[in-house]
Design an enzyme around this catalytic site. Sequence first.
Site: not given
Length: 483
Positions: A254, A276, A390
């Site tokens: 990641d 991402k 998040m």
Amino acid sequence: MQSPAAPLLFPLFLDLRRRRVLVVGGGSVAARKIEALLEAGADIALVAPALDAALRDLVRAGRITHLAPAFAPAQLDAAWLVVAATDDARVNRAVSEAAQARRIWANVVDDAELASAQLPARVQRGPLQIAISSGGAAPMLARHLREQLEAQLDESLGALAQLLADMRGRIRALLPELGERRAFFRRVLAGSAQSLLRRGDADAARRNVEAELHATTPARRGRVALVGAGPGDPGLLTLRALRLLNEADVILHDRLVSDEVLALARRDATRIEVGKRLGGNHHATQQRIHALMIELAQAGKHVVRLKGGDPFVFGRGGEELEALRERGIDYEVVPGITAAVACAAHAGIPLTHRDHAQSLRLLTAHARDGEASHDWAALAQPGQTLAFYMGVSGLEQLRDNLVGHGLAASTPFALVENGSRPQQRVVAGTLAELPALARLHGVQAPALLIVGEVAALAPRLHWFGAAPLTADDARCRRLPRAA
């Protein structure tokens, strides 16, 4: 004056099963030596005027014999090895001299000059052992190296060594040529047997080794390990994660996996960032990750899918396992320290507390199709800690949902940015101040939001990095106060 060089000792592993070993000394040092000797199956005779509690228990259990209170040279007549572990230099010297006269190997604890044998620092994995000795010159260095090897060598190596020992006769019969056996062992060590043993599937591991034994044109099978990288501090990586990073051919990591964690991986492993990014097509990126894992594993690669935090806590690890299982790819999972645990610990915030929080909820501010749908009324109940992953981009909406469903605007919060890393920052206040404080200090991902009474402990219990920024900070005087 320069000290004489330490002797170069000849390493030797002894079969002490049912053979007499005399130990002189009745304290904790003797007890440690006896513990290792009993593991080797030795017949222990003990000489000491007094025994510590552990040794008395061994005598009562019939595992060792208390031969006499004082040493006499004749006690060595039936011994194969003697260990002098007393704090009396005269007794230790007498044991050494008597052993030399009888040509019996003698270990004298902490006295290399009197010893003809050293008991090394050991790393043991079942029948597999590594012995480390400095010749008595630097025992602490030997222990340090042992600790490093303990961290590097997986426990499954012991089971693998025993499996290969059980099959040794068949291996030699089917592969009589040395070159054939070496190629076979290389395939086994590079294959899935150790991974299967690590997960406790001994039958599958045996079948795997059998297949390699009978293979005519063997193809290396790939596999994937989903590994939690933790919050970023390399010291918080698990031992199993470290071992797998050193076995990997390819690491799919990641974006938020720290450089310090990646630096611990095998030097020649291929590193591919698959993180991402904000504003990107997360679904397409996830499908690309699935395709990469499958393609690489089918090509025979050992793949580590390295994910920040824990793979199964908002890490989409379940989706990745489903994709691997659908294509018949071998996999395993290594948990990591998830952000809620790491960030709270480094901010000095206990996630549960007898006075403030009797339960903990791990939540995400985003679902597959946008904002997560929560039971906000349940989240507004007292006596719990809420940890939001998040959530940096939707703090105002999150605050309004909580307050609108009954949670007091004065409820404490803490935003932990880059938790556990050198650049960690903590912003603390009340829900009423949350969006304004976050904007003022430019809080950015990765950051974890902790809401609940325990968050109020951050200014008092912090220990890592700078003190939390609060509304009392001089730069925050114009912020709205809690209702």
